[in-house]
Enzyme design. Structure first.
Site, PDB file in Angstrom:
ATOM      1  N   SER A  22       0.647  -1.407  -0.121  1.00  0.00           N
ATOM      2  CA  SER A  22       0.133   0.026   0.259  1.00  0.00           C
ATOM      3  C   SER A  22       0.862   1.279   0.304  1.00  0.00           C
ATOM      4  CB  SER A  22      -1.247   0.579   1.755  1.00  0.00           C
ATOM      5  OG  SER A  22      -1.916   0.872   1.200  1.00  0.00           O
ATOM      6  N   VAL A  26       2.407   4.075   5.313  1.00  0.00           N
ATOM      7  CA  VAL A  26       3.629   4.632   6.245  1.00  0.00           C
ATOM      8  C   VAL A  26       3.816   2.513   6.777  1.00  0.00           C
ATOM      9  CG1 VAL A  26       5.438   5.409   7.824  1.00  0.00           C
ATOM     10  CG2 VAL A  26       4.259   6.714   5.898  1.00  0.00           C
ATOM     11  N   ALA A  27       2.601   2.717   7.837  1.00  0.00           N
ATOM     12  CA  ALA A  27       3.384   1.188   8.163  1.00  0.00           C
ATOM     13  C   ALA A  27       3.292   0.459   7.600  1.00  0.00           C
ATOM     14  CB  ALA A  27       2.393   1.140   9.397  1.00  0.00           C
ATOM     15  N   SER A  28       2.831   0.029   6.775  1.00  0.00           N
ATOM     16  CA  SER A  28       2.406  -1.484   5.463  1.00  0.00           C
ATOM     17  C   SER A  28       4.488  -1.011   4.945  1.00  0.00           C
ATOM     18  CB  SER A  28       1.600  -0.727   4.535  1.00  0.00           C
ATOM     19  OG  SER A  28       1.305  -1.915   3.614  1.00  0.00           O
ATOM     20  N   ASN A 110     -13.093   0.043   4.701  1.00  0.00           N
ATOM     21  CA  ASN A 110     -12.661   0.628   3.433  1.00  0.00           C
ATOM     22  C   ASN A 110     -14.127  -0.706   2.042  1.00  0.00           C
ATOM     23  OD1 ASN A 110      -9.264   0.262   4.343  1.00  0.00           O
ATOM     24  ND2 ASN A 110     -11.132   1.962   3.133  1.00  0.00           N
ATOM     25  N   HIS A 137      -3.700  -4.707  -5.377  1.00  0.00           N
ATOM     26  CA  HIS A 137      -4.472  -6.124  -4.200  1.00  0.00           C
ATOM     27  C   HIS A 137      -5.691  -5.222  -3.599  1.00  0.00           C
ATOM     28  CE1 HIS A 137      -2.529  -2.183  -1.950  1.00  0.00           C
ATOM     29  NE2 HIS A 137      -3.104  -3.357  -0.785  1.00  0.00           N
ATOM     30  N   GLU A 173     -12.596   5.011  -1.768  1.00  0.00           N
ATOM     31  CA  GLU A 173     -12.107   4.225  -0.813  1.00  0.00           C
ATOM     32  C   GLU A 173     -13.303   3.925   0.630  1.00  0.00           C
ATOM     33  OE1 GLU A 173      -9.172   3.344  -0.514  1.00  0.00           O
ATOM     34  OE2 GLU A 173      -9.133   3.840  -2.814  1.00  0.00           O
ATOM     35  N   HIS A 247      -6.206   7.848   3.984  1.00  0.00           N
ATOM     36  CA  HIS A 247      -7.871   7.883   4.234  1.00  0.00           C
ATOM     37  C   HIS A 247      -7.988   9.187   5.411  1.00  0.00           C
ATOM     38  CE1 HIS A 247      -7.686   3.566   2.975  1.00  0.00           C
ATOM     39  NE2 HIS A 247      -7.668   3.979   2.001  1.00  0.00           N
ATOM     40  N   CYS A 368     -10.316   0.809  11.234  1.00  0.00           N
ATOM     41  CA  CYS A 368      -9.764   0.338  10.116  1.00  0.00           C
ATOM     42  C   CYS A 368     -11.013  -0.610  10.180  1.00  0.00           C
ATOM     43  CB  CYS A 368      -8.705  -0.230   9.336  1.00  0.00           C
ATOM     44  SG  CYS A 368      -7.297   1.631   9.030  1.00  0.00           S
TER      45      CYS A 368
END
Length: 444
Positions: A22, A26-28, A110, A137, A173, A247, A368
């Site tokens: 993604s 940032v975390a992904s 989402n 994805h 989204e 988001h 989320c």
């Protein structure tokens, strides 16, 4: 007729991996290729559901998507048995296999945009599956999402819309960029759509591109038959997007009359507040704005801790609670802000920090993981009962996870055809537990 909010959490799928797929999350991106624990991830999600259930909230679940998604791999030219398709894709197109194995549908914020019957012109609950066009994805999710929502919410009380066409920058989204403000859940409300760009706007020189198109938000509002005088559109700030707020729910969250947002979340927050005040007055409620100053909590603190990706919930006995990830407790600045809110005279009366680290490392916090659906008593009765949770059903889900899920998975493990067999066995058992019938492609 009384109405209550039901949180429909996504069950974490058996192929929960850190694929780093993604861009802008940032975390992904920072967790790419690390070893995940699908079993822990699913149990953490169920634990969150149990906490809310015990607080008196209504809790539902949405099933994982089928992954690896063999029909998509076949569309790219791979042939043979399903196991042979996976093996061939792993050798010839490993990045494609990784994308077709993502468990990102666990983040049901989402999945769709939902408007309750109190807001819509025809008095029905409206669902529009999100096209999630920004990422491949995720763009393959909406056909099953729509099928699943139609199966759970059948009948005249509900209206379902297919995902919008997703060409170019026409990204939708879902509820991650949508919230609702109202005096109470059963009162007519004001629906707030956050967007990052026009689909036809030429953008350049940006660190990350916004994902939500204003035209997509406007189309959802039209399909849901929302009154323009009870609808607000607000543009996300590019500063927030570039900082990792892919988001809106990473920098803002609303519930009841309360809108909590970061000072840098929107391009023009004062104009947004003025419009909300004007449009909420005929609805009989006064909005409460909780703006978090940047000099107390920076954008990087907010995004790193997922302070705003918390669930802002109305407690059955009155008051409002924040359901936050433990990362917001570990950050001294976000913890200090939350403590001050609970101790003050504002709307937030409780804060609960929950461990959802497996999800957080992949870029998704408590908010989320859930799709908010406001339902009247009659609408709740019309929904498929197997997906509405109680303690016994959550016990059964935990047993199901422990039976079927691996406790260690790396992206390289996606090439194992046995994982496909294990995942399908798990999903087949789940549809029986939830009373959904045959909803997956492999079951048809």
């Amino acid at each position: 007729m009384s109405a209550r909010e039901v949180n429909f959490d996504g069950l974490v799928g058996p192929t929960h991996t850190y694929g780093g797929l993604s861009l802008g999350n940032v975390a992904s991106m920072s967790s790419e290729d690390q070893v995940s624990n699908p079993r822990d991830a699913a149990l953490q999600g169920i634990g969150k559901m149990r906490t809310l259930l015990r607080m008196g909230l209504l809790q539902g679940v949405l099933p994982p998507h089928e992954r690896p998604f063999v029909p998509a791999l076949r569309r790219f030219g791979f042939a043979g048995s399903d196991g042979e398709v996976v093996e061939a894709a792993a050798k010839a197109a490993p990045a494609l296999l990784r994308n077709c194995s993502s468990a990102s549908a666990m983040w049901t914020a989402n999945a769709a945009t939902v408007s309750p019957s109190a807001d819509t012109g025809d008095g029905r609950v409206h669902f529009t599956a999100a096209n999630l066009a920004a990422m491949f994805h995720r763009s393959i999710e909406h056909p099953f999402t729509s099928r699943c929502l139609r199966r759970i919410f059948e009948g005249e009380a509900f209206s379902h819309h297919d995902a919008l066409p997703g060409g170019g920058a026409m990204g939708d989204e879902g509820a991650a960029n949508h919230t609702r403000l109202s005096a109470s859940h059963d009162a007519p409300g004001l629906e707030l759509f956050a967007y990052g760009r026009s689909a036809f706007e030429k953008l350049s020189g940006l660190h990350f591109l916004p994902r939500q198109a204003r035209e997509a938000s406007e189309a959802v509002a039209r399909m849901h038959r929302l009154d323009p005088e009870r609808t607000v559109y607000v543009r996300q700030s590019q500063e927030a997007v570039d900082s990792g707020a892919f988001h809106n729910d990473v920098v803002g969250v609303g519930n009841g009359p309360v809108l909590m947002f970061h000072e840098r979340a929107y391009e023009d927050p004062r104009a947004m507040e003025d419009e909300i005040r004007r449009k909420s007055e005929p609805l009989g409620f006064e909005p409460v704005f909780l703006e978090v100053p940047a000099d107390r909590v920076s954008l990087l603190d907010a995004i790193g801790s997922y302070l705003f990706n918390s669930q802002l919930i109305t407690l059955p006995g009155g008051g409002t609670a924040l359901i936050l990830p433990t990362e917001a407790e570990d950050n001294p600045r976000t913890k200090r802000w939350v403590d001050a809110q609970v101790a003050g005279n504002g709307p937030i009366t409780e804060a609960h920090f929950l461990d959802v680290k497996q999800s957080m490392k992949n870029g998704g916090g408590p908010a989320c993981l859930r799709l908010r659906v406001v339902l009247t008593d009659a609408e709740r009765e019309a929904a498929r009962p197997g997906v509405l949770m109680d303690e016994g059903k959550l016990d059964a889900l935990e047993d199901w996870v422990r039976t079927h899920y691996r406790d260690r998975l790396s992206p390289a493990d996606l090439a194992d055809p046995k994982l496909l067999e294990e995942s399908r066995a798990a999903l087949d058992a789940l549809t029986q537990t939830l009373g959904l019938g045959s909803v997956y492609d492999f079951q048809m």
